[in-house]
Write an enzyme that holds these catalytic residues in place. Structure first.
Site, PDB file in Angstrom:
ATOM      1  N   ASP A 331       0.828  -1.197   0.000  1.00  0.00           N
ATOM      2  CA  ASP A 331       0.000   0.000   0.000  1.00  0.00           C
ATOM      3  C   ASP A 331       0.864   1.249   0.000  1.00  0.00           C
ATOM      4  O   ASP A 331       0.593   2.211  -0.704  1.00  0.00           O
ATOM      5  CB  ASP A 331      -0.952   0.003   1.202  1.00  0.00           C
ATOM      6  CG  ASP A 331      -0.230  -0.128   2.541  1.00  0.00           C
ATOM      7  OD1 ASP A 331       0.909  -0.637   2.567  1.00  0.00           O
ATOM      8  OD2 ASP A 331      -0.800   0.273   3.572  1.00  0.00           O
ATOM      9  N   ARG A 335       4.936   4.650   6.321  1.00  0.00           N
ATOM     10  CA  ARG A 335       4.412   4.576   7.681  1.00  0.00           C
ATOM     11  C   ARG A 335       4.496   3.129   8.187  1.00  0.00           C
ATOM     12  O   ARG A 335       4.930   2.226   7.461  1.00  0.00           O
ATOM     13  CB  ARG A 335       2.987   5.112   7.743  1.00  0.00           C
ATOM     14  CG  ARG A 335       1.987   4.253   7.014  1.00  0.00           C
ATOM     15  CD  ARG A 335       0.568   4.785   7.247  1.00  0.00           C
ATOM     16  NE  ARG A 335      -0.413   4.022   6.511  1.00  0.00           N
ATOM     17  CZ  ARG A 335      -1.343   4.552   5.722  1.00  0.00           C
ATOM     18  NH1 ARG A 335      -1.417   5.853   5.542  1.00  0.00           N
ATOM     19  NH2 ARG A 335      -2.209   3.779   5.100  1.00  0.00           N
ATOM     20  N   ASP A 336       4.037   2.907   9.426  1.00  0.00           N
ATOM     21  CA  ASP A 336       4.171   1.565  10.008  1.00  0.00           C
ATOM     22  C   ASP A 336       3.108   0.631   9.442  1.00  0.00           C
ATOM     23  O   ASP A 336       2.306   0.071  10.160  1.00  0.00           O
ATOM     24  CB  ASP A 336       4.075   1.649  11.539  1.00  0.00           C
ATOM     25  CG  ASP A 336       2.792   2.334  11.991  1.00  0.00           C
ATOM     26  OD1 ASP A 336       2.002   2.766  11.121  1.00  0.00           O
ATOM     27  OD2 ASP A 336       2.574   2.448  13.202  1.00  0.00           O
ATOM     28  N   GLU A 337       3.103   0.482   8.124  1.00  0.00           N
ATOM     29  CA  GLU A 337       2.120  -0.373   7.470  1.00  0.00           C
ATOM     30  C   GLU A 337       2.830  -1.221   6.408  1.00  0.00           C
ATOM     31  O   GLU A 337       3.142  -2.363   6.667  1.00  0.00           O
ATOM     32  CB  GLU A 337       0.986   0.479   6.870  1.00  0.00           C
ATOM     33  CG  GLU A 337      -0.165  -0.381   6.432  1.00  0.00           C
ATOM     34  CD  GLU A 337      -1.537   0.252   6.683  1.00  0.00           C
ATOM     35  OE1 GLU A 337      -1.615   1.285   7.350  1.00  0.00           O
ATOM     36  OE2 GLU A 337      -2.524  -0.332   6.207  1.00  0.00           O
ATOM     37  N   ASP A 344      -5.424  -2.836  -3.109  1.00  0.00           N
ATOM     38  CA  ASP A 344      -4.583  -1.873  -3.819  1.00  0.00           C
ATOM     39  C   ASP A 344      -3.989  -2.537  -5.069  1.00  0.00           C
ATOM     40  O   ASP A 344      -3.970  -1.960  -6.155  1.00  0.00           O
ATOM     41  CB  ASP A 344      -3.465  -1.357  -2.902  1.00  0.00           C
ATOM     42  CG  ASP A 344      -4.004  -0.776  -1.596  1.00  0.00           C
ATOM     43  OD1 ASP A 344      -4.912  -1.379  -0.995  1.00  0.00           O
ATOM     44  OD2 ASP A 344      -3.502   0.284  -1.165  1.00  0.00           O
ATOM     45  N   TRP A 396     -11.041  -6.446  -2.337  1.00  0.00           N
ATOM     46  CA  TRP A 396      -9.713  -6.744  -1.790  1.00  0.00           C
ATOM     47  C   TRP A 396      -9.390  -8.215  -2.079  1.00  0.00           C
ATOM     48  O   TRP A 396      -8.507  -8.512  -2.880  1.00  0.00           O
ATOM     49  CB  TRP A 396      -9.680  -6.413  -0.291  1.00  0.00           C
ATOM     50  CG  TRP A 396      -9.231  -4.998  -0.037  1.00  0.00           C
ATOM     51  CD1 TRP A 396      -8.012  -4.602   0.454  1.00  0.00           C
ATOM     52  CD2 TRP A 396      -9.967  -3.779  -0.268  1.00  0.00           C
ATOM     53  NE1 TRP A 396      -7.949  -3.219   0.521  1.00  0.00           N
ATOM     54  CE2 TRP A 396      -9.126  -2.698   0.082  1.00  0.00           C
ATOM     55  CE3 TRP A 396     -11.232  -3.500  -0.767  1.00  0.00           C
ATOM     56  CZ2 TRP A 396      -9.526  -1.371  -0.021  1.00  0.00           C
ATOM     57  CZ3 TRP A 396     -11.636  -2.167  -0.883  1.00  0.00           C
ATOM     58  CH2 TRP A 396     -10.791  -1.134  -0.513  1.00  0.00           C
ATOM     59  N   GLU A 598      -2.410   8.846  -1.251  1.00  0.00           N
ATOM     60  CA  GLU A 598      -3.467   7.968  -0.728  1.00  0.00           C
ATOM     61  C   GLU A 598      -4.829   8.669  -0.793  1.00  0.00           C
ATOM     62  O   GLU A 598      -5.830   8.068  -1.165  1.00  0.00           O
ATOM     63  CB  GLU A 598      -3.142   7.604   0.722  1.00  0.00           C
ATOM     64  CG  GLU A 598      -4.178   6.732   1.400  1.00  0.00           C
ATOM     65  CD  GLU A 598      -3.730   6.280   2.781  1.00  0.00           C
ATOM     66  OE1 GLU A 598      -2.943   7.015   3.421  1.00  0.00           O
ATOM     67  OE2 GLU A 598      -4.161   5.206   3.218  1.00  0.00           O
ATOM     68  N   HIS A 619       0.926   6.066  -2.494  1.00  0.00           N
ATOM     69  CA  HIS A 619      -0.029   4.962  -2.554  1.00  0.00           C
ATOM     70  C   HIS A 619      -0.439   4.840  -4.017  1.00  0.00           C
ATOM     71  O   HIS A 619      -0.977   5.778  -4.570  1.00  0.00           O
ATOM     72  CB  HIS A 619      -1.273   5.389  -1.761  1.00  0.00           C
ATOM     73  CG  HIS A 619      -1.548   4.605  -0.541  1.00  0.00           C
ATOM     74  ND1 HIS A 619      -0.759   4.678   0.573  1.00  0.00           N
ATOM     75  CD2 HIS A 619      -2.550   3.737  -0.243  1.00  0.00           C
ATOM     76  CE1 HIS A 619      -1.278   3.889   1.519  1.00  0.00           C
ATOM     77  NE2 HIS A 619      -2.361   3.307   1.042  1.00  0.00           N
TER      78      HIS A 619
HETATM   79  C1  BGC Z   1      -4.087   0.829   3.529  1.00  0.00           C
HETATM   80  C2  BGC Z   1      -4.841   0.722   2.238  1.00  0.00           C
HETATM   81  C3  BGC Z   1      -5.700  -0.491   2.344  1.00  0.00           C
HETATM   82  C4  BGC Z   1      -6.691  -0.166   3.411  1.00  0.00           C
HETATM   83  C5  BGC Z   1      -7.804  -1.113   3.599  1.00  0.00           C
HETATM   84  C6  BGC Z   1      -5.082   1.094   4.597  1.00  0.00           C
HETATM   85  O1  BGC Z   1      -4.537   1.322   5.816  1.00  0.00           O
HETATM   86  O2  BGC Z   1      -3.081   1.765   3.470  1.00  0.00           O
HETATM   87  O3  BGC Z   1      -4.233   1.053   1.120  1.00  0.00           O
HETATM   88  O4  BGC Z   1      -6.232  -0.959   1.169  1.00  0.00           O
HETATM   89  O5  BGC Z   1      -6.060   0.111   4.642  1.00  0.00           O
HETATM   90  O6  BGC Z   1      -8.875  -0.373   3.797  1.00  0.00           O
END
Ligand code: BGC
Length: 692
Positions: A331, A335-337, A344, A396, A598, A619
């Site tokens: 994504d 950040r912490d993701e 995506d 998704w 994003e 994003h």
């Molecule tokens: C991500 C998105 C992802 C979404 C799901 C987010 O935190 O960055 O790109 O698809 O969560 O809703």
């Protein structure tokens, strides 16, 4: 592979970033010498102090419980007669760093820093093998921290204090060779130095990237260089990185005496700006270079037109892809993701396959998707499954069907369909069990039309009907399963009947009352209406009512322009494409974006920044508009018939407002150049095509 090798770890199980060592003597040089290696974390290997290979972030990110890649390197050029030394540093990487929410910190800490490897030396008369064994030693490396979110901390003064290793019993039936192009260093950028109103010294690389830094400077022992990352400056021009959330994204380097170089490649950073938090005396900021990292896929397209903002938009799409395709599709990179969000990828896959050759990249990721699929057929929201959750929801989880079909369309390799067919079928069966008696997938959408503009802040799911979205995706995945089955010559009559029923019910129950841009776009693009032109006309009317601006989030955006084009509303597509006010594709470009954001309004018209809790400036999802540029503006489409035969159709749709267009595209079906420009009001179109 690795039959005789042991998984080894340092004696002290708490060492998170160990370096392993083995010395060996060669009386003569072999004719061939290889190192095969992998581990729990990411590694960097050295032979006689020289880096082995140029691969970064190896062994890559896979569904680690089931699939662990290894790499094989030629080490012959690095060997000498006499004593040789192999050192391998093993950082936590994706395996042992905090990512997602699947593992507790305690569980993560319990994962061993385990290494396994094998060197083979081929001589004229024999083959010698050196495997990881208790003869290897391990120590704390100079990395005092190296993780995905927090970056790299390194003490150049530290001398590793080696002690024995211990064996650790881990599964050995999960090894697979590298499946995709490995991550390698790409472009490099030099900084422009700025001093912010808060007197911070900030390096601006002028382009947001995912990558690392190369440092080359002189210092005294104990001096510290510390750099922090940011994507943007705030409205006052100060350094801003609150949106990284808990990710420290820090480079902290404790110097030794003299000239030194440092380039951490066992983590990565998403940044455009670096703030110099601490620096050795006399440090010259220009001694920092930014280095792009991504999977080493090949470029297959270029796009240029007469509107500079659109050209920048296309470049931003490309940078969004490079930044988020570092071994898996993520994504965001900062950040912490940084997770493999399926939605995506589903939104962007078709565009991705125009820009670069993504066949191997998506094949590997789809193998992981199938490996992470639950036995009831459900697909987790992120792949590899760092979430622990088993449902991703409509749009998704449908990546399970959308991505294989997009990859087949782009490259024509039936293997991807064969590999994924069972996963696709299990997924569709799973949704079919959840559907009601009208085959509506009620409650199937978790994220709705994620981040639709102008929806209230609390409602990031947007205003489209969640059950319409879910049912449309149920239909679409079923349709793709049918098409796949036909290509593979399987009996899919059951699913063909299922698709027909979902479609019929959709047209009866939902079609008359569809009321958002996203709902109507899905009906057209997923073939959920008998009269596409009529529905496209309704969509065009709605866009006009909405003030000639898009109102779509992650779900609708990839389809909006295609749905309008289906009814011949290309003029309106160009109007939407060329709009510069929020919400639009060009609005972020007018705000200086160098990647895709994003949020449509990551920086608001009044200069305010979106809430830091969820605000990425890198994003790729909305970059899906580029496939309309290729498929409609340039008119380069790959059509697939019922038996899976693919043809390249070229049918450009010029518009004077774009001035001219030059697109170059290569695939297995040939190399195409499309050019158009205007003489007065007359479009002049030139198509060149080399057949493959
Ligand atoms: C991500 C998105 C992802 C979404 C799901 C987010 O935190 O960055 O790109 O698809 O969560 O809703």
């Amino acid at each position: 592979m690795f039959e005789k090798a042991l998984f080894i770890r340092p004696e002290n199980a708490a060492v998170s970033c160990p370096v392993f060592r083995r010395t060996f003597t060669l009386d003569e040089l072999p004719a061939e010498a290889t190192l095969a290696v992998t581990g729990y974390g990411v590694y960097e290997a050295f032979c006689n102090e020289k880096r082995i290979g140029d691969v970064c972030m190896a062994p890559g990110w896979t569904a680690y419980e089931k699939r662990l890649q290894y790499q094989v390197y030629d080490i012959l050029p690095l060997l000498k007669t006499g004593e040789n030394e192999i050192q391998i540093i093993l950082a936590p990487g994706w395996r042992r760093s905090r990512l997602g929410w699947r593992y507790t910190p305690e569980q993560l800490a319990a994962f061993p820093a385990a290494l396994i490897g094998e060197m083979q030396f081929t001589f004229a008369d024999r083959r010698d093998t050196v495997v990881t064994y208790l003869t290897w030693q391990a120590a704390d490396s100079r990395y005092t921290e190296c993780s995905i979110d927090h970056g790299a901390q390194y003490d150049a003064r530290q001398e590793p204090d080696f002690s024995p290793t211990v064996e650790i019993d881990l599964p050995k039936d999960i090894f697979i060779p590298q499946e995709n192009e490995p991550v390698r260093m790409q472009e490099q950028f030099s900084p422009e130095v700025i001093v912010t109103p808060r007197h911070e010294v900030v390096l601006d690389f002028k382009q947001e990237i995912t990558g690392t830094v190369k440092l080359d400077f002189s210092a005294r022992s104990g001096e510290v260089l510390q750099l922090s990352c940011a994507e943007i400056l705030d409205g006052d021009g100060n350094f801003y990185n609150e949106n990284y959330r808990s990710a420290k994204s820090l480079i902290r380097y404790v110097c030794r005496d003299g000239r030194q170089t440092f380039c951490p490649t066992m983590t990565f950073f998403g940044f455009r700006y670096l703030r110099i938090d601490l620096a050795p005396e006399g440090f010259v900021p220009e001694s920092v270079t930014a280095v792009v990292l991504h999977s080493d896929f090949k470029k297959t397209a270029s796009f240029e037109c007469g509107v500079p903002l659109v050209n920048r938009l296309y470049q931003n799409v490309v940078w969004g892809q490079k930044s988020n395709m570092l071994d898996i599709p993520t994504d965001c990179p900062q950040r912490d993701e940084r997770l493999g969000w399926t939605g995506d990828a589903a939104a962007f896959v078709r565009t991705a396959c125009y820009n670069f050759d993504m066949q191997k990249f998506f094949t590997k990721w789809l193998h992981d998707l199938a490996a992470e699929q639950f036995s009831d057929g459900s697909i987790p929201p992120v792949i590899p499954n760092a979430s622990g959750s088993d449902v991703g929801g409509a749009g998704w989880s449908d990546a399970a069907c959308i991505c294989p079909w997009a990859v087949y369309t782009a490259y024509g390799n039936k293997k991807i369909l064969q590999d994924q067919f069972e996963s696709m079928q299990k997924y569709v069966d799973c949704i079919a069990r959840q559907a009601d008696d009208r085959l509506h997938w009620i409650g199937g959408s978790l994220f709705g039309d994620w981040l639709q503009p102008e929806a209230p802040f609390e409602n990031m799911k947007g205003t489209s009907d969640l059950d319409v979205i879910a049912t449309a995706f149920f239909a679409h995945s079923t349709d793709l399963l049918v098409r796949t089955g036909k290509v593979l010559e399987k009996d899919v009559s059951k699913y063909e009947a299922l698709f027909k029923k979902i479609r019929r019910n959709f047209t009866e129950d939902y079609l008359p009352k569809l009321s958002t841009q996203t709902e109507l776009s899905l009906a057209v693009c997923f073939d959920l209406c008998d009269d596409k032109i009529a529905v496209s006309d309704r969509l065009a009317d709605l866009v006009h009512q909405d003030g000639d601006k898009l109102q779509t989030g992650f779900i609708g955006t990839p389809h909006l322009l295609h749905a309008l084009s289906a009814g011949g509303h290309d003029d309106l597509c160009y109007t939407l494409l060329l709009r510069t006010e929020y919400p639009s594709w060009l609005y972020p470009v007018t705000k200086g974006a160098t990647t895709i954001w994003e949020h449509w309004d990551g920086i608001k018209p009044d200069g305010q920044i979106w809430q830091p809790e969820m605000n990425s400036y890198n994003h790729y999802a909305y970059g899906a508009v580029a496939d309309w540029l290729f498929m409609r503006a340039a008119g380069i489409c790959i059509d697939v018939d019922e038996s899976g035969n693919r043809t390249l159709r070229i049918e450009p749709h010029p518009d004077k407002r774009l001035g001219h267009l030059d697109v170059d595209f290569s695939c297995d079906l040939g190399h195409v150049r499309v050019h158009w420009h205007y003489e007065g009001d007359r479009p002049i179109v030139k198509i060149e095509r080399d057949y493959a």
